[in-house]
Design an enzyme around this catalytic site. Structure first.
Site, PDB file in Angstrom:
ATOM      1  N   ARG A 297     -24.849  75.604 -16.851  1.00 32.43           N
ATOM      2  CA  ARG A 297     -24.078  75.958 -15.665  1.00 32.43           C
ATOM      3  C   ARG A 297     -23.002  74.905 -15.418  1.00 32.43           C
ATOM      4  NH1 ARG A 297     -28.851  78.115 -11.510  1.00 32.43           N
ATOM      5  NH2 ARG A 297     -29.737  79.619 -12.993  1.00 32.43           N
ATOM      6  N   ARG A 312     -29.521  68.470 -10.531  1.00 33.15           N
ATOM      7  CA  ARG A 312     -28.434  69.424 -10.748  1.00 33.15           C
ATOM      8  C   ARG A 312     -27.655  69.012 -11.991  1.00 33.15           C
ATOM      9  NH1 ARG A 312     -26.746  72.888  -6.921  1.00 33.15           N
ATOM     10  NH2 ARG A 312     -27.748  71.619  -5.314  1.00 33.15           N
ATOM     11  N   GLU A 384     -35.801  73.479  -3.946  1.00 31.84           N
ATOM     12  CA  GLU A 384     -36.021  74.738  -4.658  1.00 31.84           C
ATOM     13  C   GLU A 384     -36.458  74.497  -6.109  1.00 31.84           C
ATOM     14  OE1 GLU A 384     -33.497  78.277  -6.732  1.00 31.84           O
ATOM     15  OE2 GLU A 384     -32.531  77.175  -5.112  1.00 31.84           O
ATOM     16  N   SER A 387     -36.726  80.877  -7.713  1.00 31.97           N
ATOM     17  CA  SER A 387     -36.104  81.896  -6.881  1.00 31.97           C
ATOM     18  C   SER A 387     -36.461  83.248  -7.477  1.00 31.97           C
ATOM     19  CB  SER A 387     -34.587  81.694  -6.846  1.00 31.97           C
ATOM     20  OG  SER A 387     -33.975  82.535  -5.902  1.00 31.97           O
ATOM     21  N   ARG A 426     -36.976  70.675 -13.009  1.00 28.22           N
ATOM     22  CA  ARG A 426     -37.349  70.325 -11.635  1.00 28.22           C
ATOM     23  C   ARG A 426     -38.865  70.169 -11.506  1.00 28.22           C
ATOM     24  NH1 ARG A 426     -33.245  72.783  -7.076  1.00 28.22           N
ATOM     25  NH2 ARG A 426     -31.317  72.096  -8.109  1.00 28.22           N
TER      26      ARG A 426
END
Length: 460
Positions: A297, A312, A384, A387, A426
């Site tokens: 990403r 991130r 988070e 999801s 994560r």
């Protein structure tokens, strides 16, 4: 993608759903294009009917030897034929205009999704596990990893740039162990089929899941050598130095290069597109797929956020779950998928909470999303880690993915769901921070020890 007929039948409800998502109402703009398309189709149908009738009249005129009438009718047919040919081209143009307008509009939220503006309006629905009490100030994962000599951001920056990391030794193995544990759990106990998918997808696949065209800047695109060379040479011509400035990228918009491929931001794209342009048998549903992949990403719009550590990054590992089912079963499948993701954290002994996202915080393709947030003692907050989204038939319409019901005629669009099961990087962070010891070592969770060769503690 939205059904224009549903918008036509319920324009106020459609606009209110967009307002709830923080968007402007769009039904009037869409219906204007739709009305233009329908009027144009009526004109084409009338012209086609007149052409057919005139063709029959030509035969009758010739049979009665009325040559003047026959010639007049032939001229009329020729004009009608030219009008229809030009009209069919215009029809395709209007259809493309409507499709492009619909393609940029997010999914409509479910009726029970809380209305809100942003993450502050999300609603917690359960909390599992109590955060551990430390008799010292717990460290963040990057402090632990660097002190162990097993997490190297400096070298990764030299090799690849910011937002990359080298994991080494036992931490590298721990990340691999987490992925193996998740895959085994999902395939052996949760009924998912493991898939090893391509990490590059074509434009049609990225469009099918809703990543294109709206989120092109969030993806990493690739080019063939010839197309890249042409773009590169053009860039060089525009700079006197003869070289590209540091950090400059060559941005070619979607659709300009037909040979462009996209690095996947999530395995959702290749897994969901397995059913693209397929008609499935209802008896074979649901399909449940899971995959471990690297994800890529650009993190567009994330400047200054989570610049330290692995929270991130441009490249990270994730175990993804995708389900394809019927409309009647999609809500139950959503609950099932969320429970499967929660099971990963429960077995690892990690405290977490599950929240339902409000209308203003949902993803583009989702109609309802549950986020699972894991407790990170080093940050003293929940972050988070998964999801899980129900997309309804939104993606299926873009992909033309349907099924044939066991009873009744015709076909229906499937419902698609996706969820992280979970983000491996994560999860590594969460294990490091929750299982850290005062001397900087990390206790290996019991369920991971078989994957770590029996190792109980990671030490420098």
């Amino acid at each position: 993608m939205h059904d224009i007929k549903l918008i036509r039948d319920n324009p106020q409800a459609f606009d209110q759903a967009l307002i709830n998502r923080g968007k402007s109402p769009l039904s009037s703009d869409l219906l204007a294009i739709d009305e233009r398309r329908r009027q144009h189709l009526t004109r084409l149908q009338d012209a086609q009917a007149r052409q057919n009738a005139a063709s029959k009249e030509i035969g009758k005129a010739k049979a009665t030897k009325d040559e003047a009438k026959a010639q007049s009718l032939m001229a009329e047919v020729a004009e009608l034929k030219a009008f229809i040919q030009a009209g069919e081209a215009e029809e395709r143009t209007i259809e493309a205009e409507l499709e492009a307008a619909l393609a940029g509009i997010p999914n409509v939220p479910e009726a029970d999704v809380p209305v809100g503006r942003d993450e502050h309006d999300n609603v917690e629905i359960r909390k599992v596990g109590a955060p551990r009490s430390f008799n010292y100030a717990p460290k963040q994962h990057f402090e632990l990893g660097e002190a162990l000599g097993m997490m190297d951001f400096e070298t990764a920056t030299k090799v690849s740039g910011a937002r990359f990391v080298f994991l080494k030794g036992k931490l590298a193995r721990l990340e691999r162990a987490l992925a193996q544990f998740m895959l085994d759990l999902h395939t052996e106990e949760h009924g998912y089929t493991e898939v090893n998918p391509p990490f590059l997808v074509n434009t049609a696949s990225a469009y099918g899941t809703g990543n294109l065209p709206k989120f092109a800047d969030d993806l990493f695109g690739t080019y063939t050598s010839e197309s890249f060379r042409a773009a590169f040479e053009k860039a060089l011509e525009e700079h006197d130095t003869g070289t590209l400035p540091e950090g400059m990228t060559i941005n070619v918009r979607v659709g300009q290069l037909i040979d462009r491929k996209w690095l996947i931001p999530t395995a959702e794209i290749p897994l969901t597109n397995i059913v693209r342009e397929e008609i499935l048998d209802e008896a074979k549903l649901p399909f449940r797929f899971t995959a471990w992949t690297p994800c890529f990403r650009s993190e567009a719009g994330s400047a200054g956020r989570d610049t330290r550590g692995m929270i991130r990054q441009h490249q990270f590992a994730k175990v993804e779950m995708v389900s394809v089912t019927t409309p009647e079963q999609s809500e139950a499948e959503h609950q099932r998928m969320t429970a499967a993701a929660e099971d990963v954290l429960t077995r690892l002994g990690l405290p977490f909470r599950t929240i339902v996202l409000c209308t203003g915080d949902m993803g583009f393709s989702s109609r309802k999303t549950y986020d699972i947030e894991v407790w990170l003692p080093g940050q003293d907050t929940y972050r988070e880690i998964s999801s899980c989204s129900n997309c309804g038939d939104f993606q299926a319409r873009r992909m033309n993915a349907r099924y044939r019901p066991a009873e009744g005629k015709g076909t229906r669009f499937v419902h698609t769901l996706n969820g992280s099961g979970v983000a491996v990087g994560r999860c590594l962070i969460a294990v490091m921070e929750n299982y850290q010891n005062e001397d900087g070592s990390i206790t290996v969770p019991e369920v991971l020890r078989p994957y770590m060769g029996g190792l109980e503690v990671i030490s420098a």
